[in-house]
Design a protein around this motif. Structure first.
Motif, PDB file in Angstrom:
ATOM      1  N   GLY A  16       0.781  -1.218   0.000  1.00 61.31           N
ATOM      2  CA  GLY A  16       0.000   0.000   0.000  1.00 61.31           C
ATOM      3  C   GLY A  16       0.819   1.278   0.000  1.00 61.31           C
ATOM      4  O   GLY A  16       0.275   2.379   0.146  1.00 61.31           O
TER       5      GLY A  16
ATOM      6  N   ASP B 225      -0.185   3.765  -2.659  1.00 56.02           N
ATOM      7  CA  ASP B 225      -1.377   4.546  -2.338  1.00 56.02           C
ATOM      8  C   ASP B 225      -1.036   5.749  -1.464  1.00 56.02           C
ATOM      9  O   ASP B 225      -1.642   6.814  -1.593  1.00 56.02           O
ATOM     10  CB  ASP B 225      -2.394   3.658  -1.613  1.00 56.02           C
TER      11      ASP B 225
ATOM     12  N   THR C  58      -3.586   3.631 -10.043  1.00 53.65           N
ATOM     13  CA  THR C  58      -3.816   4.512  -8.896  1.00 53.65           C
ATOM     14  C   THR C  58      -4.910   5.554  -9.163  1.00 53.65           C
ATOM     15  O   THR C  58      -5.068   6.484  -8.388  1.00 53.65           O
ATOM     16  CB  THR C  58      -2.513   5.246  -8.522  1.00 53.65           C
TER      17      THR C  58
END
Length: 285
Positions: free
Chosen positions: A106, A109, A284
């Motif tokens: 992650g 992100d 993304t």
């Protein structure tokens, strides 16, 4: 009644190119710091190419025929350009695995939430991997000298040509890391990125002039090997190192290896950077 008007100054928008460069350098620094704190990443990255140098030199050195000679010394000088090129291209697998790991955890992100250039995450990662590759090449060159490799063994060369050869190697390695970046963005786990990276790297590096003279291959396989981008860089390094090369060939990349190496590497870099950044933006979005 008097009205008070507050003037809000709006900062001018940053130049997109300078912002992308600045953001890429920040990400590259982050990855280099991470590598320095995990030294086994660098150590294990050095062990494999050193093993290749020692094994190919002492196991196969006396049985390979280069230009009609079976001299182990000639094979050492012939081999090293191939080992150097293999080392920079095999860094592709670790680059892909690293990006896949960041995606899996992650981290991508979190970068996405920051006001930074979209392509900077991948550019910074590939630049950091290239810095590690440069360090590996330095250590590998020292090991090669210790086992008997010498530049200028088949003609005249100079410092500029030797540095040019290593520059071509780093350019090829950097171009290939973008292939790894695309793979890392396309798979779900770091293990899958490593496996898929090695699957195509082995044929690319072994169906080439890196370890054997292509004149001993069947005609159709020799044709593939001589037009292989990897072979062009290997041949260019041998020319610049003034080391023994393969038998004369009519293939254009073998006749003009330096130009072929530059063209191939830049083409790979442009195509796969475009695809990787596009994949990153879609992943993304």
């Amino acid at each position: 009644m008097s009205a008070v008007t507050d003037t809000v100054r709006v900062a001018p928008a940053a130049n997109p190119v300078s912002q992308s460069i600045r953001d890429s350098m920040v990400i590259a620094k982050r990855n280099l710091i991470r590598m320095s704190r995990i030294p086994e990443m660098i150590i294990y990255g050095l062990i494999q190419p050193i093993m290749f140098v020692v094994l190919f030199t002492y196991v196969f050195g006396g049985s390979m025929q280069i230009g009609g000679s079976t001299s182990a010394v000639d094979y050492k000088n012939f081999l090293m350009a191939g080992i150097f090129a293999q080392t920079v291209t095999f860094a592709t697998a670790s680059s892909g695995a690293g990006i896949a790991d960041d995606m899996h955890k992650g981290l991508i992100d979190r970068f996405r939430s920051l006001p930074m250039a979209r392509g900077a995450v991948l550019t910074g990662r590939t630049l950091a991997d290239s810095a590690q590759t440069a360090l590996t090449l330095v250590v590998l060159a020292v090991v090669a000298l210790l086992v008997g490799w010498r530049v200028g063994s088949d003609g005249d060369t100079n410092v500029g040509k030797v540095l040019g050869a290593f520059g071509l190697l780093l350019l090829l390695g950097y171009a290939f890391t973008w292939i790894g970046a695309l793979i890392g963005m396309s798979v779900r786990t770091p293990e899958a990125a490593t496996s898929s990276g090695l699957i195509w790297l082995f044929p690319v590096t072994f169906i080439s002039n890196a370890f054997v003279d292509t004149s001993h291959m069947t005609p159709w396989l020799r044709h593939i090997a001589e037009w292989n981008p990897f072979s062009a860089t290997v041949q260019a390094c041998r020319v610049l190192f003034a080391n023994p090369g393969q038998s004369p060939s009519a293939a254009w990349p073998m006749q003009h290896p330096v130009w072929a190496s530059l063209i191939y590497s830049i083409l790979i870099l442009v195509v796969f950077r475009t695809l990787a950044v596009r994949k990153y933006r879609s992943a993304t979005a």
